[in-house]
Design a protein around this motif. Structure first.
Motif, PDB file in Angstrom:
ATOM      1  N   THR A   1       0.853  -1.181   0.000  1.00  0.00           N
ATOM      2  CA  THR A   1       0.000   0.000   0.000  1.00  0.00           C
ATOM      3  C   THR A   1       0.889   1.231   0.000  1.00  0.00           C
ATOM      4  OG1 THR A   1      -0.073   0.191   2.416  1.00  0.00           O
ATOM      5  CG2 THR A   1      -1.705  -1.248   1.390  1.00  0.00           C
ATOM      6  N   PRO A   2       0.357   2.394  -0.386  1.00  0.00           N
ATOM      7  CA  PRO A   2       1.192   3.602  -0.432  1.00  0.00           C
ATOM      8  C   PRO A   2       1.828   3.969   0.897  1.00  0.00           C
ATOM      9  CG  PRO A   2      -0.853   3.934  -1.631  1.00  0.00           C
ATOM     10  CD  PRO A   2      -0.991   2.625  -0.919  1.00  0.00           C
ATOM     11  N   SER A   3       1.180   3.605   2.017  1.00  0.00           N
ATOM     12  CA  SER A   3       1.695   4.018   3.325  1.00  0.00           C
ATOM     13  C   SER A   3       2.588   2.980   3.980  1.00  0.00           C
ATOM     14  CB  SER A   3       0.524   4.335   4.269  1.00  0.00           C
ATOM     15  OG  SER A   3      -0.241   3.162   4.510  1.00  0.00           O
ATOM     16  N   THR A   4       2.824   1.867   3.323  1.00  0.00           N
ATOM     17  CA  THR A   4       3.569   0.776   3.942  1.00  0.00           C
ATOM     18  C   THR A   4       4.596   0.218   2.968  1.00  0.00           C
ATOM     19  OG1 THR A   4       1.583   0.212   5.189  1.00  0.00           O
ATOM     20  CG2 THR A   4       3.347  -1.417   5.149  1.00  0.00           C
ATOM     21  N   HIS A   5       5.830   0.067   3.439  1.00  0.00           N
ATOM     22  CA  HIS A   5       6.890  -0.454   2.586  1.00  0.00           C
ATOM     23  C   HIS A   5       8.010  -1.012   3.454  1.00  0.00           C
ATOM     24  CE1 HIS A   5       8.415   3.518   3.636  1.00  0.00           C
ATOM     25  NE2 HIS A   5       9.624   3.021   3.452  1.00  0.00           N
ATOM     26  N   TYR A   6       8.954  -1.690   2.817  1.00  0.00           N
ATOM     27  CA  TYR A   6      10.117  -2.232   3.495  1.00  0.00           C
ATOM     28  C   TYR A   6      11.280  -1.274   3.316  1.00  0.00           C
ATOM     29  CZ  TYR A   6      12.993  -6.010   5.417  1.00  0.00           C
ATOM     30  OH  TYR A   6      13.801  -6.781   6.211  1.00  0.00           O
ATOM     31  N   GLY A   7      11.994  -0.998   4.402  1.00  0.00           N
ATOM     32  CA  GLY A   7      13.176  -0.154   4.333  1.00  0.00           C
ATOM     33  C   GLY A   7      14.431  -1.007   4.346  1.00  0.00           C
ATOM     34  N   LEU A   8      15.451  -0.566   5.066  1.00  0.00           N
ATOM     35  CA  LEU A   8      16.673  -1.352   5.217  1.00  0.00           C
ATOM     36  C   LEU A   8      16.555  -2.195   6.483  1.00  0.00           C
ATOM     37  CD1 LEU A   8      19.567   1.100   4.242  1.00  0.00           C
ATOM     38  CD2 LEU A   8      19.169  -1.152   3.251  1.00  0.00           C
ATOM     39  N   GLY A   9      16.055  -3.412   6.316  1.00  0.00           N
ATOM     40  CA  GLY A   9      15.942  -4.340   7.434  1.00  0.00           C
ATOM     41  C   GLY A   9      14.766  -4.109   8.345  1.00  0.00           C
ATOM     42  N   LEU A  10      13.828  -3.271   7.932  1.00  0.00           N
ATOM     43  CA  LEU A  10      12.663  -3.005   8.769  1.00  0.00           C
ATOM     44  C   LEU A  10      11.462  -2.662   7.900  1.00  0.00           C
ATOM     45  CD1 LEU A  10      12.596   0.298   8.519  1.00  0.00           C
ATOM     46  CD2 LEU A  10      14.226   0.192  10.404  1.00  0.00           C
ATOM     47  N   LEU A  11      10.298  -2.668   8.545  1.00  0.00           N
ATOM     48  CA  LEU A  11       9.048  -2.328   7.891  1.00  0.00           C
ATOM     49  C   LEU A  11       8.578  -0.971   8.379  1.00  0.00           C
ATOM     50  CD1 LEU A  11       6.607  -3.380   6.147  1.00  0.00           C
ATOM     51  CD2 LEU A  11       5.675  -4.312   8.276  1.00  0.00           C
ATOM     52  N   VAL A  12       8.112  -0.142   7.460  1.00  0.00           N
ATOM     53  CA  VAL A  12       7.488   1.140   7.817  1.00  0.00           C
ATOM     54  C   VAL A  12       6.016   1.007   7.459  1.00  0.00           C
ATOM     55  CG1 VAL A  12       7.476   3.629   7.486  1.00  0.00           C
ATOM     56  CG2 VAL A  12       9.629   2.374   7.346  1.00  0.00           C
ATOM     57  N   ALA A  13       5.159   1.005   8.484  1.00  0.00           N
ATOM     58  CA  ALA A  13       3.732   0.745   8.297  1.00  0.00           C
ATOM     59  C   ALA A  13       2.921   1.862   8.931  1.00  0.00           C
ATOM     60  CB  ALA A  13       3.354  -0.591   8.916  1.00  0.00           C
ATOM     61  N   ASN A  14       2.326   2.702   8.094  1.00  0.00           N
ATOM     62  CA  ASN A  14       1.532   3.830   8.583  1.00  0.00           C
ATOM     63  C   ASN A  14       2.335   4.675   9.562  1.00  0.00           C
ATOM     64  OD1 ASN A  14      -0.854   5.361   8.534  1.00  0.00           O
ATOM     65  ND2 ASN A  14      -1.633   4.376  10.392  1.00  0.00           N
ATOM     66  N   ASP A  15       3.596   4.898   9.222  1.00  0.00           N
ATOM     67  CA  ASP A  15       4.557   5.692   9.993  1.00  0.00           C
ATOM     68  C   ASP A  15       5.114   4.992  11.231  1.00  0.00           C
ATOM     69  OD1 ASP A  15       4.257   7.731   8.159  1.00  0.00           O
ATOM     70  OD2 ASP A  15       2.808   8.837   9.361  1.00  0.00           O
ATOM     71  N   TRP A  16       4.659   3.777  11.536  1.00  0.00           N
ATOM     72  CA  TRP A  16       5.252   2.989  12.600  1.00  0.00           C
ATOM     73  C   TRP A  16       6.477   2.251  12.042  1.00  0.00           C
ATOM     74  CZ3 TRP A  16       3.240   2.058  17.702  1.00  0.00           C
ATOM     75  CH2 TRP A  16       2.031   2.713  17.975  1.00  0.00           C
ATOM     76  N   VAL A  17       7.532   2.175  12.836  1.00  0.00           N
ATOM     77  CA  VAL A  17       8.743   1.454  12.450  1.00  0.00           C
ATOM     78  C   VAL A  17       8.696   0.098  13.150  1.00  0.00           C
ATOM     79  CG1 VAL A  17      11.265   1.506  12.392  1.00  0.00           C
ATOM     80  CG2 VAL A  17       9.965   3.645  12.244  1.00  0.00           C
ATOM     81  N   VAL A  18       8.773  -0.994  12.360  1.00  0.00           N
ATOM     82  CA  VAL A  18       8.359  -2.302  12.857  1.00  0.00           C
ATOM     83  C   VAL A  18       9.346  -3.400  12.460  1.00  0.00           C
ATOM     84  CG1 VAL A  18       6.512  -4.040  12.741  1.00  0.00           C
ATOM     85  CG2 VAL A  18       5.925  -1.604  12.656  1.00  0.00           C
ATOM     86  N   GLN A  19       9.514  -4.400  13.328  1.00  0.00           N
ATOM     87  CA  GLN A  19      10.029  -5.716  12.980  1.00  0.00           C
ATOM     88  C   GLN A  19       9.163  -6.737  13.712  1.00  0.00           C
ATOM     89  OE1 GLN A  19      11.229  -7.899  11.297  1.00  0.00           O
ATOM     90  NE2 GLN A  19      12.672  -6.852   9.965  1.00  0.00           N
ATOM     91  N   ASN A  20       8.870  -7.864  13.022  1.00  0.00           N
ATOM     92  CA  ASN A  20       7.863  -8.791  13.550  1.00  0.00           C
ATOM     93  C   ASN A  20       8.203 -10.253  13.274  1.00  0.00           C
ATOM     94  OD1 ASN A  20       7.577  -8.380  10.819  1.00  0.00           O
ATOM     95  ND2 ASN A  20       5.340  -8.310  10.836  1.00  0.00           N
ATOM     96  N   PRO A  21       9.169 -10.827  13.987  1.00  0.00           N
ATOM     97  CA  PRO A  21       9.535 -12.229  13.765  1.00  0.00           C
ATOM     98  C   PRO A  21       8.476 -13.198  14.275  1.00  0.00           C
ATOM     99  CG  PRO A  21      10.662 -11.376  15.683  1.00  0.00           C
ATOM    100  CD  PRO A  21       9.946 -10.214  15.073  1.00  0.00           C
ATOM    101  N   SER A  22       8.384 -14.343  13.602  1.00  0.00           N
ATOM    102  CA  SER A  22       7.459 -15.401  14.025  1.00  0.00           C
ATOM    103  C   SER A  22       7.945 -16.725  13.477  1.00  0.00           C
ATOM    104  CB  SER A  22       6.045 -15.099  13.508  1.00  0.00           C
ATOM    105  OG  SER A  22       5.149 -16.128  13.867  1.00  0.00           O
ATOM    106  N   PHE A  23       8.327 -17.660  14.351  1.00  0.00           N
ATOM    107  CA  PHE A  23       8.776 -18.975  13.905  1.00  0.00           C
ATOM    108  C   PHE A  23       8.897 -19.914  15.092  1.00  0.00           C
ATOM    109  CE2 PHE A  23      12.515 -16.599  14.983  1.00  0.00           C
ATOM    110  CZ  PHE A  23      13.415 -17.500  15.536  1.00  0.00           C
TER     111      PHE A  23
END
Length: 404
Positions: A331-353
């Motif tokens: 979506t226009p407001s969400t993308h991947y940066g350098l090793g992280l996710l930018v989602a609606n201006d929140w800076v995020v990492q979300n591991p699951s395994f």
């Protein structure tokens, strides 16, 4: 990193035992690490946002059939809530200071280290990785930037059916970087490097190897020197074995058809050796603050980390299937940066395994950090349940700008 599988009936093993933002970056040299404080439950608030956070966590634990939830929320660096609900194992209460696997939380640590080396003039972000990994196919066209922002075109070995079958059959197997990169088959790219986006664990296996070659320093020591040490993340550390420092938050999963303990399944497949980290919830919240503000970077490097040129990228090609090259956050407001996710201006990492799920999320607009870690119950649904909880918490804490 997420592996989703259909859940089956639980076994009796229950009883046995993871768009640019406002510039808030500080100077390159961070403030002195904060004095270590014990990671313990905060006093339960009687009203206000803190109480709403706890009510949301308890409700989510029940609704998602979670075995445990650890949570910490800070505002402007000050604790709002720290708590743990549920059990680590049957009869053993979950505690905030318990350690769990953090997976891709390490990816922004790797790219922060890379950007610091760029600031120091050691390397250029657009230097070809073949300079340090000469045996890598297409290494003359794949750059350090492309490894960090997942635009290299290299396949993700975690989507390979044969790899997944082996991982399921042998969860304690140790995987080498050579084996993992070989499965990713870098000889045959999904697309021309730099022209598209697709998540690939192989990028970070290779980036870790490149960082070691560039600096002549083992990756775990490099990350400690550049990130975890300066930030005072004393409970965030690599292990070259499946060991987890005590106290341990135990994990369980039904992904192999029977509800079983997965705490010590071998995580060597998740990323580069030296970057296979465990952490605890207070460190995770501190990490969210530091990564989300660019504390360890110059303002220009922080802007690059948030958007290295990936906004708008992510689409199917003749060789890259839509299920892989169209991210679910396209979506226009969400993308991947350098090793992280930018989602609606929140800076995020979300591991699951392997039965663990976690998230670190930071909203610069109100300086809110959310850290959540969860473990599965018998009937926990697929997906990252920590992310589900964090999104609910964001509507409580920042109702006009929630995490999406």
């Amino acid at each position: 990193m997420t592996r989703t599988r259909t859940l089956f009936l639980c076994a009796a093993t229950t009883l046995l035992a993871a768009a640019t933002l406002p510039g808030t970056a500080a100077a390159v040299t961070p403030a002195a690490p904060r004095e270590a404080q014990p990671c313990v439950r905060s006093p339960h608030p009687v009203d206000g946002p803190g109480r709403q956070v706890l009510e949301t966590v308890r409700r989510a634990k029940h609704d998602l059939d979670l075995k445990s939830v650890l949570v910490r929320v800070t505002v402007d660096g000050h604790e709002l809530v720290t708590d743990a609900v549920g059990e680590s194992m049957t009869g053993v209460p979950a505690e905030p200071d318990m350690h769990f696997r953090a997976g891709s939380v390490v990816f922004p640590y790797m790219t922060v280290t890379l950007l610091q080396l760029v600031e120091q003039g050691v390397v250029g972000l657009d230097d070809p990785v073949g300079r340090w990994l000469p045996e890598l196919p297409h290494g003359d066209r794949i750059t350090l930037r492309m490894l960090g922002d997942a635009t290299s075109g290299i396949h993700d070995y975690v989507t390979d059916p044969a790899f997944l079958a082996q991982l399921e059959a042998e969860p304690f197997r140790h995987w080498t970087p050579e084996e993992l990169v070989g499965i990713a088959d870098p000889e045959h790219l999904w697309y021309e490097p730099g022209t598209n986006w697709s998540y690939s664990h192989a990028n970070f296996v290779l980036l870790g190897a490149a960082l070691e070659k560039i600096t002549g320093t083992r990756l775990d020591r490099l990350l400690e020197q550049h990130v975890t040490g300066p930030l005072g993340l004393d409970d965030t550390r690599n292990s070259f074995t499946p060991d987890i420092p005590t106290p341990v938050l135990h994990a369980f999963t039904s992904e192999r058809g029977t509800y079983e303990e997965s705490t010590f399944w071998n995580p060597s497949w998740t990323t580069a050796p030296g970057a296979v980290i465990t952490t605890q919830i207070c460190d995770l919240a501190r990490s969210a603050e530091a990564i989300g503000t660019g504390e360890l970077l110059s303002p220009s490097s922080f802007r690059t980390q948030l958007d290295p040129g990936t906004v708008g990228l992510g689409g199917p090609t003749d060789t890259c299937p839509a299920t892989v090259c169209v991210p679910d956050f396209n979506t226009p407001s969400t993308h991947y940066g350098l090793g992280l996710l930018v989602a609606n201006d929140w800076v995020v990492q979300n591991p699951s395994f392997s039965g663990y799920a976690a998230i670190e999320a930071y909203y610069p607009g109100q300086r809110v950090a959310i850290a959540v870690a969860t473990t599965k119950g018998c009937n926990t649904p697929d997906g990252n349940t920590a992310e589900v909880i964090a999104k609910e918490l964001s509507t409580v804490l920042v109702p006009d700008h929630p995490l999406k």
